[in-house]
Write an enzyme that holds these catalytic residues in place. Sequence first.
Site, PDB file in Angstrom:
ATOM      1  N   HIS A  24      -5.813  -9.895  -1.936  1.00 42.92           N
ATOM      2  CA  HIS A  24      -6.360 -10.115  -0.583  1.00 42.92           C
ATOM      3  C   HIS A  24      -5.198 -10.277   0.530  1.00 42.92           C
ATOM      4  CE1 HIS A  24      -8.344 -10.894   2.674  1.00 42.92           C
ATOM      5  NE2 HIS A  24      -8.074 -12.211   2.667  1.00 42.92           N
TER       6      HIS A  24
ATOM      7  N   ASP B 164      -8.905  -7.130  -4.207  1.00 44.14           N
ATOM      8  CA  ASP B 164      -9.355  -8.063  -3.227  1.00 44.14           C
ATOM      9  C   ASP B 164     -10.766  -7.245  -3.017  1.00 44.14           C
ATOM     10  OD1 ASP B 164      -9.820  -9.691  -1.051  1.00 44.14           O
ATOM     11  OD2 ASP B 164      -9.071  -8.451   0.204  1.00 44.14           O
TER      12      ASP B 164
ATOM     13  N   ASP C 179      -7.447  -9.375   7.576  1.00 47.18           N
ATOM     14  CA  ASP C 179      -8.247 -10.599   7.001  1.00 47.18           C
ATOM     15  C   ASP C 179      -8.475 -11.091   8.510  1.00 47.18           C
ATOM     16  OD1 ASP C 179      -9.150 -12.772   5.175  1.00 47.18           O
ATOM     17  OD2 ASP C 179      -8.727 -14.666   7.176  1.00 47.18           O
ATOM     18  N   TRP C 180      -8.700 -12.039   9.095  1.00 45.51           N
ATOM     19  CA  TRP C 180      -9.587 -12.580  10.426  1.00 45.51           C
ATOM     20  C   TRP C 180      -8.243 -12.198  11.755  1.00 45.51           C
ATOM     21  CZ3 TRP C 180     -13.028 -14.235  13.913  1.00 45.51           C
ATOM     22  CH2 TRP C 180     -13.844 -15.163  13.181  1.00 45.51           C
TER      23      TRP C 180
ATOM     24  N   TRP D 155     -16.811 -17.450  -1.383  1.00 41.68           N
ATOM     25  CA  TRP D 155     -15.536 -18.074  -0.865  1.00 41.68           C
ATOM     26  C   TRP D 155     -16.269 -19.006   0.346  1.00 41.68           C
ATOM     27  CZ3 TRP D 155     -11.177 -20.476   0.549  1.00 41.68           C
ATOM     28  CH2 TRP D 155     -11.113 -20.555   1.763  1.00 41.68           C
TER      29      TRP D 155
END
Length: 304
Positions: free
Chosen positions: A280, A250, A123-124, A164
């Site tokens: 995810h 995901d 993710d980030w 999202w």
Amino acid sequence: MTPLRTPDSCFENLPDYPFSPHYIEVDDTEGGSLRMHYVDEGSQTAPVILLMHGEPTWSYLYRKMISPLADAGFRVIAPDLIGFGRSDKPSERSDYSYQRHVNWVRDLLAQLDLQNITLFCQDWGGLIGLRLLAEEQNRFTRAIAANTMLPTGDHAPGDAFLQWQHLSQHIPVFTVGKIIAGACVKPVSAETIKAYDAPFPDESYKAGARQFPMLVPTSANDPAADANRAAWQVLSTMEKPFLTAFSDKDPITAAGEPLFRKLIPGTKGQAHTTIVDGGHFLQEDQSEELVEVILKFIADTATS
């Protein structure tokens, strides 16, 4: 910048999270500093595994991976990004930018003088970690990308991400734990949901969590677009071993995996894998398999 600091009492008796807290002060770019928390397990002289979390999680996401990796002979560093976990949380959304997040983690790497790093990012954690891989490449030995991306805004982000992004801005209460549970394949216990909520006693602590989706470059003139393009220029020539370990469930980041494998030379010949039955937050769903993937990748790419 006015930071909030979650009371220590919020973190008492969290399930499966026995780790002692560690803190450094990172520059807030305006003459002050912010306190960043990180988990630091294993020998201080061992090769480093850097576990980078994303939105809206914190180092708790890696709780089942930290000890097995440390027991295998590594120093495991799992920071809480500013705005998350036990780290300080600036109260205004305008306090957060992509570049500041990169700078804050860069400060962590410099203060701890981390070298010989194996990066695991999701993710980030990838949006930040892969920038640092390109910009601080001498610190890194190899990297694993899992359910992440490094967008420049030159291509549409996809409907799943846009949905999202819209949700994150319009839900009246940002229910962190339930959002995380909803992006997992396996059931997440009420205790675990509560632990993910622990850093955020009320909505005032969630400025960073609210802002993160809006910092993803979605247009070519985004403030972070040029820096990410520059990072891609470096990554597209990088021979350091680079593994992809995306999950099979995901939709938000699925497009990232073939792009990494196409554009980064270090992906050639690696044992890329798909984490089956992972959402995810594949660390929550398949932590044991990820530990095996990380350790095998390190063993396979170790130099004599």
